[in-house]
Design a protein around this motif. Sequence first.
Motif, PDB file in Angstrom:
ATOM      1  N   UNK A 102     -12.765  -4.040  -4.345  1.00  0.00           N
ATOM      2  CA  UNK A 102     -13.327  -3.437  -5.563  1.00  0.00           C
ATOM      3  C   UNK A 102     -13.615  -1.941  -5.412  1.00  0.00           C
ATOM      4  N   UNK A 103     -13.002  -1.312  -4.442  1.00  0.00           N
ATOM      5  CA  UNK A 103     -13.226   0.117  -4.214  1.00  0.00           C
ATOM      6  C   UNK A 103     -12.660   0.938  -5.376  1.00  0.00           C
ATOM      7  N   UNK A 104     -13.501   1.683  -6.103  1.00  0.00           N
ATOM      8  CA  UNK A 104     -13.003   2.436  -7.263  1.00  0.00           C
ATOM      9  C   UNK A 104     -12.326   3.757  -6.907  1.00  0.00           C
ATOM     10  N   UNK A 105     -12.467   4.194  -5.657  1.00  0.00           N
ATOM     11  CA  UNK A 105     -11.904   5.487  -5.280  1.00  0.00           C
ATOM     12  C   UNK A 105     -10.384   5.413  -5.161  1.00  0.00           C
ATOM     13  N   UNK A 106      -9.710   6.418  -5.667  1.00  0.00           N
ATOM     14  CA  UNK A 106      -8.254   6.503  -5.564  1.00  0.00           C
ATOM     15  C   UNK A 106      -7.816   7.245  -4.306  1.00  0.00           C
ATOM     16  N   UNK A 107      -8.786   7.809  -3.589  1.00  0.00           N
ATOM     17  CA  UNK A 107      -8.435   8.677  -2.465  1.00  0.00           C
ATOM     18  C   UNK A 107      -9.055   8.280  -1.132  1.00  0.00           C
ATOM     19  N   UNK A 108     -10.211   7.585  -1.158  1.00  0.00           N
ATOM     20  CA  UNK A 108     -10.915   7.293   0.087  1.00  0.00           C
ATOM     21  C   UNK A 108     -11.306   5.820   0.175  1.00  0.00           C
ATOM     22  N   UNK A 109     -11.388   5.325   1.414  1.00  0.00           N
ATOM     23  CA  UNK A 109     -11.786   3.936   1.601  1.00  0.00           C
ATOM     24  C   UNK A 109     -13.307   3.806   1.544  1.00  0.00           C
ATOM     25  N   UNK A 110     -13.822   2.635   1.889  1.00  0.00           N
ATOM     26  CA  UNK A 110     -15.243   2.356   1.669  1.00  0.00           C
ATOM     27  C   UNK A 110     -16.165   3.103   2.622  1.00  0.00           C
ATOM     28  N   UNK A 118      -2.885   3.846  -0.684  1.00  0.00           N
ATOM     29  CA  UNK A 118      -3.417   4.255  -1.986  1.00  0.00           C
ATOM     30  C   UNK A 118      -2.634   3.656  -3.145  1.00  0.00           C
ATOM     31  N   UNK A 119      -1.413   3.196  -2.876  1.00  0.00           N
ATOM     32  CA  UNK A 119      -0.584   2.654  -3.957  1.00  0.00           C
ATOM     33  C   UNK A 119      -1.018   1.256  -4.382  1.00  0.00           C
ATOM     34  N   UNK A 120      -1.818   0.581  -3.574  1.00  0.00           N
ATOM     35  CA  UNK A 120      -2.235  -0.779  -3.905  1.00  0.00           C
ATOM     36  C   UNK A 120      -3.240  -0.762  -5.059  1.00  0.00           C
ATOM     37  N   UNK A 121      -3.102  -1.739  -5.942  1.00  0.00           N
ATOM     38  CA  UNK A 121      -3.980  -1.827  -7.116  1.00  0.00           C
ATOM     39  C   UNK A 121      -5.194  -2.677  -6.769  1.00  0.00           C
ATOM     40  N   UNK A 122      -6.361  -2.077  -6.864  1.00  0.00           N
ATOM     41  CA  UNK A 122      -7.593  -2.784  -6.557  1.00  0.00           C
ATOM     42  C   UNK A 122      -8.205  -3.390  -7.818  1.00  0.00           C
ATOM     43  N   UNK A 123      -9.277  -4.145  -7.616  1.00  0.00           N
ATOM     44  CA  UNK A 123      -9.960  -4.833  -8.713  1.00  0.00           C
ATOM     45  C   UNK A 123     -11.084  -3.937  -9.232  1.00  0.00           C
ATOM     46  N   UNK A 124     -11.240  -3.805 -10.544  1.00  0.00           N
ATOM     47  CA  UNK A 124     -12.364  -3.018 -11.071  1.00  0.00           C
ATOM     48  C   UNK A 124     -13.696  -3.549 -10.544  1.00  0.00           C
ATOM     49  N   UNK A 125     -14.639  -2.648 -10.307  1.00  0.00           N
ATOM     50  CA  UNK A 125     -15.941  -3.049  -9.770  1.00  0.00           C
ATOM     51  C   UNK A 125     -16.594  -4.152 -10.590  1.00  0.00           C
ATOM     52  N   UNK A 126     -16.395  -4.109 -11.897  1.00  0.00           N
ATOM     53  CA  UNK A 126     -17.030  -5.085 -12.784  1.00  0.00           C
ATOM     54  C   UNK A 126     -16.547  -6.508 -12.494  1.00  0.00           C
ATOM     55  N   UNK A 171      -3.350 -10.867  -5.071  1.00  0.00           N
ATOM     56  CA  UNK A 171      -2.200  -9.976  -4.909  1.00  0.00           C
ATOM     57  C   UNK A 171      -2.553  -8.782  -4.031  1.00  0.00           C
ATOM     58  N   UNK A 172      -3.746  -8.241  -4.236  1.00  0.00           N
ATOM     59  CA  UNK A 172      -4.168  -7.100  -3.418  1.00  0.00           C
ATOM     60  C   UNK A 172      -4.246  -7.493  -1.945  1.00  0.00           C
ATOM     61  N   UNK A 173      -4.894  -8.619  -1.658  1.00  0.00           N
ATOM     62  CA  UNK A 173      -5.070  -9.024  -0.264  1.00  0.00           C
ATOM     63  C   UNK A 173      -3.750  -9.427   0.384  1.00  0.00           C
ATOM     64  N   UNK A 174      -2.846 -10.019  -0.382  1.00  0.00           N
ATOM     65  CA  UNK A 174      -1.539 -10.372   0.174  1.00  0.00           C
ATOM     66  C   UNK A 174      -0.803  -9.132   0.671  1.00  0.00           C
ATOM     67  N   UNK A 175      -0.976  -8.027  -0.037  1.00  0.00           N
ATOM     68  CA  UNK A 175      -0.329  -6.773   0.362  1.00  0.00           C
ATOM     69  C   UNK A 175      -1.150  -6.003   1.389  1.00  0.00           C
ATOM     70  N   UNK A 176      -2.440  -6.191   1.364  1.00  0.00           N
ATOM     71  CA  UNK A 176      -3.348  -5.399   2.190  1.00  0.00           C
ATOM     72  C   UNK A 176      -3.415  -5.878   3.633  1.00  0.00           C
ATOM     73  N   UNK A 177      -3.542  -7.188   3.831  1.00  0.00           N
ATOM     74  CA  UNK A 177      -3.728  -7.694   5.189  1.00  0.00           C
ATOM     75  C   UNK A 177      -2.459  -7.499   6.006  1.00  0.00           C
ATOM     76  N   UNK A 178      -2.638  -7.292   7.293  1.00  0.00           N
ATOM     77  CA  UNK A 178      -1.493  -7.092   8.167  1.00  0.00           C
ATOM     78  C   UNK A 178      -1.703  -7.838   9.474  1.00  0.00           C
ATOM     79  N   UNK A 179      -0.577  -8.212  10.080  1.00  0.00           N
ATOM     80  CA  UNK A 179      -0.626  -8.962  11.326  1.00  0.00           C
ATOM     81  C   UNK A 179      -0.135  -8.146  12.505  1.00  0.00           C
ATOM     82  N   UNK A 180       0.603  -7.081  12.220  1.00  0.00           N
ATOM     83  CA  UNK A 180       1.209  -6.303  13.300  1.00  0.00           C
ATOM     84  C   UNK A 180       1.043  -4.824  12.994  1.00  0.00           C
ATOM     85  N   UNK A 181       0.837  -4.042  14.038  1.00  0.00           N
ATOM     86  CA  UNK A 181       0.597  -2.610  13.856  1.00  0.00           C
ATOM     87  C   UNK A 181       1.751  -1.901  13.163  1.00  0.00           C
TER      88      UNK A 181
END
Length: 216
Positions: A102-110, A118-126, A171-181
Amino acid sequence: GGTSVVSQPPAEPHPLLTPHLERVAPMDDFFKPTKPEYQFEGRREPVEQALMSGREAWWKLAQLLPSVPQASGAAGAHEASLRGEAAFRMIENHEAVLRDVCNPSKTHNIIGIPLKQAELVRVPMEGAYYASQCMREVCRRLIGDKPGTEACKENLDGTPDAAKVWVATCLYLMCRIQAHKDEMPGRAPDYAYNAVFPMRAVLQEVALHAMGMGPQ
């Protein structure tokens, strides 16, 4: 004569693949206090409220670990130890995961570092309440079919907003999580390599469920 075979001692199980909680602390002690760096841009009230309202539900899920061999749906195709690793990681880190989703920032992480995806679509805070609910349902399915899991089942409330947030979270987590560097150079893997596969499978299943196309 026959060829002699030198037996090898069994390999020690990888610690990440054998998650367990021998004793679950009281709920007030189970979750670490919010890290100050998470609020470098100030409090994000919908997320804070979702974290507070979901504490007991997350605690109950933690008590259900470890995963068991019997599991329904997509989880049933994966080993219990791998499902357990995936569920344990999300339960243990659910605050950071929810804040990231739910991070609303387009440029920085939490914690204020420039985003690497940054291309991944996050969920609105609401939508934080529904996102947290969705994450718990994913963990519940990963744990498997054991006493207590049915009582922890999360249900969509029938509103379009809830379904949309569940799908977006998955969808966000499927793209976000990673198993290998190598999947995202410069960012450490989230899970032991094979544990990503049950997580992605159950995320896909829950997304389909939210769209009315998957197992209930």
